[in-house]
Design a protein around this motif. Structure first.
Motif, short mmCIF file in Angstrom:
data_model
loop_
_atom_site.label_atom_id
_atom_site.label_comp_id
_atom_site.label_asym_id
_atom_site.label_seq_id
_atom_site.Cartn_x
_atom_site.Cartn_y
_atom_site.Cartn_z
N VAL A 243 12.78 7.34 -0.48
CA VAL A 243 14.09 7.68 -1.01
C VAL A 243 15.15 6.94 -0.20
O VAL A 243 15.16 7.00 1.04
N GLU B 253 15.16 6.69 -5.76
CA GLU B 253 13.78 6.61 -5.31
C GLU B 253 13.21 5.22 -5.58
O GLU B 253 13.40 4.66 -6.66
N ARG C 299 9.75 3.89 -6.30
CA ARG C 299 8.48 4.46 -6.71
C ARG C 299 7.33 3.46 -6.54
O ARG C 299 7.55 2.25 -6.61
#
Length: 250
Positions: free
Chosen positions: A234, A248, A250
């Motif tokens: 994050v 975020e 990912r």
């Protein structure tokens, strides 16, 4: 095929296949000037589907700025986050972006003070820095400029109405990736007051007979050191007095 077309095709291919270019393999079509690099930028953008903004930067308060368009497919709201597998590398920089409420065209004076007074919003953003060249950052500056000045994406956080009294030269900021503190404290912008970059871009655009559509995102360079993310996490940034950005990887 011209040199500019050949280089643009290589950059677009590298973006679509996520393979990196050996800078030596494009030596014969390397731009000879910033103007030639800007031609390559436009050819690349034409293949990527349009422009949502510009990144503008300068290495010092007296340096001549440079700019690059931001592809509309790579400008995101913070809630969307980014996918790490879509980038060769993920560099992170915390910036302030600006926009205008109306189209900027020949009706606006090219005088810097009037341009700055016309700004409507300011936003906290993070630029994702990426490159299509395998040797980056040890790549010829003109190749980097042609490659949209190493832009990977722009992530937009909080926005406020423009405050001309805000201290854009040295705001207090914080920037984290996961638990790692990238920067916290009073930041100094390398260009001095970044709004001068907005005035430069408007003058350059109007001189060429073009316009800047309303709500085009204009980001103005990093307040923080470049941080290379190594995996999911994050990202959190804050510019005191404007707001935050959080998203975020990912």
């Amino acid at each position: 095929m011209s040199n500019a077309q050949e280089l643009a095709a290589r950059i677009v291919q590298a973006r679509s296949t996520r393979t990196l270019i050996d800078a030596g393999s494009v030596e014969s079509c390397k731009p000879a000037s910033a103007d030639e690099a800007y031609v390559v930028q436009q050819l690349v953008l034409d293949k990527l589907g349009g422009c949502a903004g510009y990144k503008i930067g300068a290495g010092s308060p007296s340096a001549v700025p440079q700019c690059a368009p931001l592809p509309s497919t790579r400008v995101f709201g913070a809630a969307a986050g980014i996918r790490g597998d879509e980038y060769a590398r993920i560099g992170l920089e915390l910036e302030i972006a600006f926009s205008f409420a109306e189209d900027i065209d020949h009706r606006l004076s090219e005088q810097a003070d009037e341009v700055i007074d016309a700004i409507d919003t300011m936003s906290v953003v993070v630029e994702v820095v990426d490159s299509r060249f395998d040797a980056w950052p040890n790549v010829d500056p003109l190749l980097q400029l042609a490659d949209l000045q190493n832009n990977g994406a722009l992530v937009i956080g909080d926005s406020l109405p423009y405050d001309r009294g805000f201290d854009f030269s040295a705001p207090h900021v914080s920037f984290y990736c996961g638990s790692h503190e990238i920067f916290q404290g009073a930041a100094r912008h390398p260009a001095g007051d970044p709004r001068r970059l907005i005035a430069w871009l408007v003058a350059r655009t109007l001189e060429t007979g073009h316009s800047i559509p309303a709500r085009t995102v204009l980001t103005t360079g990093s307040y923080t050191p470049l941080y290379m993310a190594t995996g999911p996490g994050v990202v959190r940034g804050m510019v005191e007095g404007i707001g935050k950005v959080e998203f975020e990887i990912r």
